[in-house]
Scaffold this motif. Structure first.
Motif, PDB file in Angstrom:
ATOM      1  N   LEU A 130      -7.671   3.574   9.070  1.00  0.00           N
ATOM      2  CA  LEU A 130      -7.919   2.419  10.036  1.00  0.00           C
ATOM      3  C   LEU A 130      -8.708   1.323   9.129  1.00  0.00           C
ATOM      4  CD1 LEU A 130      -8.495   4.015  13.446  1.00  0.00           C
ATOM      5  CD2 LEU A 130      -6.593   2.514  13.005  1.00  0.00           C
ATOM      6  N   TYR A 131      -9.707   1.860   8.328  1.00  0.00           N
ATOM      7  CA  TYR A 131     -10.593   0.766   7.624  1.00  0.00           C
ATOM      8  C   TYR A 131      -9.714   0.109   6.625  1.00  0.00           C
ATOM      9  CZ  TYR A 131     -15.026   2.558   9.653  1.00  0.00           C
ATOM     10  OH  TYR A 131     -15.993   3.055  10.381  1.00  0.00           O
ATOM     11  N   GLY A 132      -8.601   0.852   6.164  1.00  0.00           N
ATOM     12  CA  GLY A 132      -7.854   0.229   5.056  1.00  0.00           C
ATOM     13  C   GLY A 132      -6.646  -0.460   5.337  1.00  0.00           C
ATOM     14  N   PHE A 133      -6.050  -0.114   6.498  1.00  0.00           N
ATOM     15  CA  PHE A 133      -4.572  -0.890   6.862  1.00  0.00           C
ATOM     16  C   PHE A 133      -4.841  -1.703   8.227  1.00  0.00           C
ATOM     17  CE2 PHE A 133      -3.029   2.840   4.207  1.00  0.00           C
ATOM     18  CZ  PHE A 133      -2.194   1.932   3.294  1.00  0.00           C
ATOM     19  N   ALA A 134      -5.871  -1.278   9.121  1.00  0.00           N
ATOM     20  CA  ALA A 134      -5.872  -2.161  10.286  1.00  0.00           C
ATOM     21  C   ALA A 134      -6.925  -3.280   9.664  1.00  0.00           C
ATOM     22  CB  ALA A 134      -6.385  -1.293  11.278  1.00  0.00           C
ATOM     23  N   SER A 135      -8.163  -2.760   9.420  1.00  0.00           N
ATOM     24  CA  SER A 135      -9.415  -3.677   9.127  1.00  0.00           C
ATOM     25  C   SER A 135      -9.189  -4.391   7.723  1.00  0.00           C
ATOM     26  CB  SER A 135     -10.688  -2.710   8.979  1.00  0.00           C
ATOM     27  OG  SER A 135     -11.008  -2.030  10.248  1.00  0.00           O
ATOM     28  N   ASP A 301      -0.659  -9.515  -0.585  1.00  0.00           N
ATOM     29  CA  ASP A 301       0.298  -9.246  -1.814  1.00  0.00           C
ATOM     30  C   ASP A 301      -0.513  -8.274  -2.643  1.00  0.00           C
ATOM     31  OD1 ASP A 301       2.452 -10.229  -0.660  1.00  0.00           O
ATOM     32  OD2 ASP A 301       2.345 -12.390  -1.742  1.00  0.00           O
ATOM     33  N   MET A 302      -1.679  -8.759  -3.161  1.00  0.00           N
ATOM     34  CA  MET A 302      -2.531  -8.134  -3.979  1.00  0.00           C
ATOM     35  C   MET A 302      -2.968  -6.718  -3.605  1.00  0.00           C
ATOM     36  SD  MET A 302      -5.024 -10.847  -6.030  1.00  0.00           S
ATOM     37  CE  MET A 302      -5.170 -11.940  -4.899  1.00  0.00           C
ATOM     38  N   LEU A 303      -3.155  -6.546  -2.142  1.00  0.00           N
ATOM     39  CA  LEU A 303      -3.734  -5.560  -1.507  1.00  0.00           C
ATOM     40  C   LEU A 303      -2.501  -4.373  -1.608  1.00  0.00           C
ATOM     41  CD1 LEU A 303      -5.685  -6.621   1.464  1.00  0.00           C
ATOM     42  CD2 LEU A 303      -6.635  -5.479  -0.583  1.00  0.00           C
ATOM     43  N   LEU A 304      -1.392  -4.975  -1.294  1.00  0.00           N
ATOM     44  CA  LEU A 304      -0.049  -4.063  -1.196  1.00  0.00           C
ATOM     45  C   LEU A 304       0.446  -3.569  -2.673  1.00  0.00           C
ATOM     46  CD1 LEU A 304       2.037  -6.071   1.570  1.00  0.00           C
ATOM     47  CD2 LEU A 304       0.998  -3.906   1.783  1.00  0.00           C
ATOM     48  N   ASP A 305      -0.185  -4.487  -3.476  1.00  0.00           N
ATOM     49  CA  ASP A 305       0.506  -3.654  -4.930  1.00  0.00           C
ATOM     50  C   ASP A 305      -0.760  -2.972  -5.595  1.00  0.00           C
ATOM     51  OD1 ASP A 305       2.720  -4.933  -5.055  1.00  0.00           O
ATOM     52  OD2 ASP A 305       2.072  -6.783  -5.841  1.00  0.00           O
ATOM     53  N   LEU A 306      -1.682  -2.642  -4.805  1.00  0.00           N
ATOM     54  CA  LEU A 306      -2.889  -1.711  -5.523  1.00  0.00           C
ATOM     55  C   LEU A 306      -2.252  -0.390  -5.793  1.00  0.00           C
ATOM     56  CD1 LEU A 306      -5.695  -2.141  -3.138  1.00  0.00           C
ATOM     57  CD2 LEU A 306      -5.797  -2.828  -5.279  1.00  0.00           C
ATOM     58  N   GLY A 307      -1.088   0.140  -5.358  1.00  0.00           N
ATOM     59  CA  GLY A 307      -0.860   1.374  -5.698  1.00  0.00           C
ATOM     60  C   GLY A 307       0.010   1.547  -7.061  1.00  0.00           C
ATOM     61  N   ARG A 317       4.402   0.374  -2.434  1.00  0.00           N
ATOM     62  CA  ARG A 317       4.314  -0.666  -1.740  1.00  0.00           C
ATOM     63  C   ARG A 317       5.063  -0.728  -0.143  1.00  0.00           C
ATOM     64  NH1 ARG A 317       3.479  -6.530  -2.805  1.00  0.00           N
ATOM     65  NH2 ARG A 317       4.332  -7.871  -0.946  1.00  0.00           N
ATOM     66  N   PRO A 318       6.412  -0.184  -0.098  1.00  0.00           N
ATOM     67  CA  PRO A 318       7.074   0.069   1.098  1.00  0.00           C
ATOM     68  C   PRO A 318       6.116   1.079   2.037  1.00  0.00           C
ATOM     69  CG  PRO A 318       8.526   0.482  -0.710  1.00  0.00           C
ATOM     70  CD  PRO A 318       7.180   0.353  -1.165  1.00  0.00           C
ATOM     71  N   ILE A 319       5.596   1.879   1.679  1.00  0.00           N
ATOM     72  CA  ILE A 319       4.945   2.814   2.597  1.00  0.00           C
ATOM     73  C   ILE A 319       3.554   1.696   3.069  1.00  0.00           C
ATOM     74  CG2 ILE A 319       3.579   5.092   2.993  1.00  0.00           C
ATOM     75  CD1 ILE A 319       5.252   6.179   0.971  1.00  0.00           C
ATOM     76  N   LEU A 320       2.913   1.312   2.090  1.00  0.00           N
ATOM     77  CA  LEU A 320       1.840   0.539   2.601  1.00  0.00           C
ATOM     78  C   LEU A 320       2.288  -0.336   3.621  1.00  0.00           C
ATOM     79  CD1 LEU A 320       0.063   0.168  -0.996  1.00  0.00           C
ATOM     80  CD2 LEU A 320      -0.390   1.921   0.788  1.00  0.00           C
ATOM     81  N   GLY A 321       3.315  -1.241   3.218  1.00  0.00           N
ATOM     82  CA  GLY A 321       3.958  -2.423   3.977  1.00  0.00           C
ATOM     83  C   GLY A 321       4.153  -1.719   5.613  1.00  0.00           C
ATOM     84  N   ALA A 322       4.675  -0.348   5.423  1.00  0.00           N
ATOM     85  CA  ALA A 322       5.184   0.276   6.841  1.00  0.00           C
ATOM     86  C   ALA A 322       3.968   0.533   7.461  1.00  0.00           C
ATOM     87  CB  ALA A 322       6.138   1.436   6.500  1.00  0.00           C
TER      88      ALA A 322
END
Length: 407
Positions: A130-135, A301-307, A317-322
């Protein structure tokens, strides 16, 4: 005065644009949250959007302007635990400020902080996600925060900024957060000083001046907006997922964040006294102001590319986006141009509820073992990924410059 005149000209010529105009309109909305809902149950009712942190701002501005900021940051790197004496050699004015700022508020309840530890122990996996993907992702659609990060030093080295933000969540969730051997007091005071540094430096960035409707960043209201993107958003999601929450642990979790708000320099009159009043404040200061900005889009975009460069196939990126779409909803995901993933989005929508129920011991059947393992392994890898940033000593520093790419 020159800065104000330039801003007036930019506004008059329409350079700030529609997004800035909308934000300005939102800023003009009267502040109506009642101080009766705060920790002391009273207050002046002054609009927190006009209040900053004079005590910290004056001291930190003088430290930056003295040209000794590198030396000061090097000294502060040695200060790591709550009860540790400050290193010798700090400017006397700064030392006096820190000694005062490191004191916990008089209303701190050690029993509630102990209950917060139990809450964090039992909900640690949920909290990490939650801290990562919500917040974390929500910060990209908080316009003022997105602009402040993008044009300040944080936007210059986003991974470093993320690791230091993650440290706040890690330290507050540790077993000894506010104990003498913990680090949460240090993290809060250093964050407060970093905010003061941004307030001093960012108005000197022409790019920030052109894009931001406010004259000065990080007001008391802005800090509370970010605050609500953390504990209030976490609690909203846990309730939505029907996670059983013992009352004392829930209250303890709130209290740990109330103390944190105070340690970040927020006046008591703006700190909600219950989850209900926190939610009511969030409905005024957080929910209506969420919006897309070009700066937020680039940060997302930078956050989604972290992995991308990690040897963790689950952090793609697809899982982070989902996960972002699932946590924050279709509206925000669409703003950030995050596509609806054909596999992961439906899987999260249909299986997350049963997964939570299995974890909580509320359901013994109905979820394939492979699916449960997939979720659990992803969450484990995600937490390991973010915690990996905390394996080496991280010291939050007072900034000495804005993003050099946008000055």
């Amino acid at each position: 005065m020159e800065q104000l005149n330039r801003r007036a000209i930019l506004r008059a010529t329409g350079t700030i644009g529609a997004a800035g105009a909308l934000a300005t309109l939102t800023q003009a909305t009267p502040w109506t949250w009642a101080p009766a809902n705060s920790i002391p149950g009273a207050g002046t009712g002054a609009d927190p959007r006009t209040i900053f942190d004079d005590e910290a701002d004056q001291v930190i501005a003088r430290v930056i302007d003295s040209g000794k900021i590198v030396e000061v940051n090097n000294l502060l790197n040695q200060w790591r635990t709550n009860s540790q004496p400050l290193p010798a050699g700090l400017p006397p004015e700064l030392r006096d400020f820190i000694e005062h700022a490191r004191q916990l508020p008089s209303w701190t309840d050690r029993g509630k902080l102990a209950a917060a530890v139990r809450f964090n122990q039992r909900r640690g996996t949920y909290l990490g996600v939650l801290y990562g993907f919500a917040s974390g992702m929500m910060s990209t659609v908080i316009p003022k925060e997105a602009r402040a990060v993008y044009y300040s030093k944080g936007g210059w080295d986003l991974k470093d900024r993320i690791s230091k933000t993650a440290k706040l969540g890690y330290d507050i969730g540790s077993l000894n957060a506010y104990q003498p051997s913990g680090e949460m007091i240090v993290t809060c005071v250093k964050t407060r000083m970093a905010h003061a540094g941004v307030r001093h430096l960012l108005p000197k960035s022409a790019h920030w001046v052109r894009s931001a409707p406010e004259e000065k960043p990080i007001s008391q209201a802005d800090i509370m907006v970010t605050w609500h993107s953390l504990p209030t958003t976490v609690m909203r999601n846990l309730q939505k997922w029907k996670v059983p929450l013992p009352a004392d642990e829930s209250e303890g979790f709130l209290h740990s964040w109330q103390v944190t708000a105070a340690m970040l320099g927020v006046q008591d009159q703006y700190i909600p006294n219950s989850w209900a009043t926190a939610d009511s404040q969030a409905k005024q200061v957080l929910d209506p102001i969420l919006a897309w900005t070009p700066e937020g889009q680039k940060l997302a975009d930078m956050l989604l590319d972290l992995g991308r460069d990690l040897d963790l196939t689950l952090l793609s990126r697809p899982i982070l986006g989902a996960l972002t779409r699932f946590m924050l909803g279709d509206k925000i995901a669409d703003w950030l141009h995050i596509p609806r993933e054909p596999v992961w989005t439906p899987l999260l929508e249909t299986a997350w509820g049963p997964y939570v129920a299995v974890r909580e011991g509320l359901l013994n059947a109905g979820l394939p073992r492979e699916t449960y393992w997939l979720f659990d392994e992803f969450l484990r890898q995600f937490v390991l990924f973010y915690m990996a940033e905390l394996r080496m000593p991280i010291s939050i520093q007072i900034p000495s410059f804005n993003n050099p790419n946008y000055n």
